[in-house]
Enzyme design. Structure first.
Site, short mmCIF file in Angstrom:
data_model
loop_
_atom_site.label_atom_id
_atom_site.label_comp_id
_atom_site.label_asym_id
_atom_site.label_seq_id
_atom_site.Cartn_x
_atom_site.Cartn_y
_atom_site.Cartn_z
N ARG A 59 0.84 -1.19 0.00
CA ARG A 59 0.00 0.00 0.00
C ARG A 59 0.88 1.24 0.00
O ARG A 59 1.79 1.37 0.82
CB ARG A 59 -0.91 0.03 1.24
N THR A 60 0.61 2.15 -0.92
CA THR A 60 1.34 3.41 -0.96
C THR A 60 0.69 4.36 0.05
O THR A 60 -0.37 4.93 -0.21
CB THR A 60 1.30 4.03 -2.37
N LEU A 61 1.32 4.50 1.20
CA LEU A 61 0.76 5.36 2.24
C LEU A 61 1.08 6.83 1.99
O LEU A 61 0.35 7.71 2.41
CB LEU A 61 1.29 4.93 3.61
N ALA A 62 2.20 7.08 1.34
CA ALA A 62 2.58 8.45 1.00
C ALA A 62 3.43 8.40 -0.26
O ALA A 62 4.40 7.66 -0.31
CB ALA A 62 3.35 9.11 2.15
N TRP B 77 -2.38 7.43 -6.35
CA TRP B 77 -2.31 8.79 -5.81
C TRP B 77 -2.08 9.80 -6.94
O TRP B 77 -1.02 10.41 -7.05
CB TRP B 77 -1.19 8.88 -4.77
#
Length: 252
Positions: A35-38, A142
């Site tokens: 998961r790309t959290l940032a 994102w």
């Protein structure tokens, strides 16, 4: 006499050999590291505007680590086909993933050999499903995606965000450009004395990119403009902003 081996797979001897009372056991959720959290490498604003014969979009060529201009030649205007382009602001790795996904879809449609090509409005609708699907998995892409094209004798311009929310308009902007440049784009269309043509659209986009270079800390003075008309897609060479910092003397 044959030698007989007794496997002790589930025997207490195996537990004695492999268990450590001092071992710390960490239980992790599946796919937790996917998961790309940032976002890491990000890109900034994309601007788009319609004119009488088509659509034009612009974006700079910078890639950023936070506020650091880490990459200075990331061309992010993607030509989908002869009538459609797309560009994104946000995570550059996710842009590459979207680009590869769109390319694979184009290949799949080309194999059909039915003389139909992907329209900008169709790509725009399909991207809303792609972005919403990833958001529903709590693994969003994102990005804010700008889709521009020339469909059925008129220009098309739309934006899709990371949640799958989308809208169409005569002028669009993402990132900080939606606060700084969008009013300038709308004013240029509203105050045009005659027909708002290609030259006026390019001039307006250039002014807005210069304004973003002054006001946005994550904006390089180099950008590209893509123009979509009934003749096809034209992506300009890199244009450099000639900044005028005389006004800085008035800032206190």
């Amino acid at each position: 006499m044959l030698h007989q081996e007794f496997p002790f797979v589930n025997s207490p001897y195996q537990k004695l050999l492999h268990e450590d009372k001092n071992e710390v056991k960490i239980y992790k959720a599946p796919d937790i590291f996917k998961r790309t959290l940032a976002p890491a490498t990000t890109t900034t604003s994309v601007l788009g505007i319609k004119f009488n014969d088509g659509v034009a979009i612009a974006g700079d060529i910078g890639g950023y680590y936070g506020k650091l201009a880490r990459y200075k030649h990331l061309e992010r205007i993607f030509k989908v086909n002869d009538s459609t382009v797309m560009s994104t602001s946000g995570d550059y790795a996710d842009f590459q993933h979207i680009k590869e996904t769109v390319q694979q879809r184009i290949i799949s449609e080309t194999i059909l050999e039915d003389n139909f090509s992907l329209k900008a409005s169709s790509l725009y609708t399909w991207l809303t499903r792609l972005m919403y699907g990833r958001r529903s998995k709590f693994d969003p892409l994102w990005n804010n995606v700008v889709v521009a094209g020339y469909d059925d004798g008129e220009g098309f311009l739309g934006v899709v965000d990371l949640r799958g929310l989308a809208y169409e308009d005569n002028c669009v902007a993402t990132g900080l450009g939606s606060h700084i440049a969008l009013p300038v784009l709308r004013s240029a269309i509203a105050n045009a004395s005659g027909t708002f043509d290609k030259e006026m659209a390019h001039l307006t986009l250039s002014k807005c990119m210069e304004l973003l270079f002054y006001r946005d800390t994550c904006s390089l003075p180099k950008f590209q403009i893509a123009t979509i008309t009934k003749q096809g897609v034209e992506i300009s060479p890199i244009i450099e902003v000639k900044g005028n910092w005389d006004v800085a003397a008035m800032v206190q």
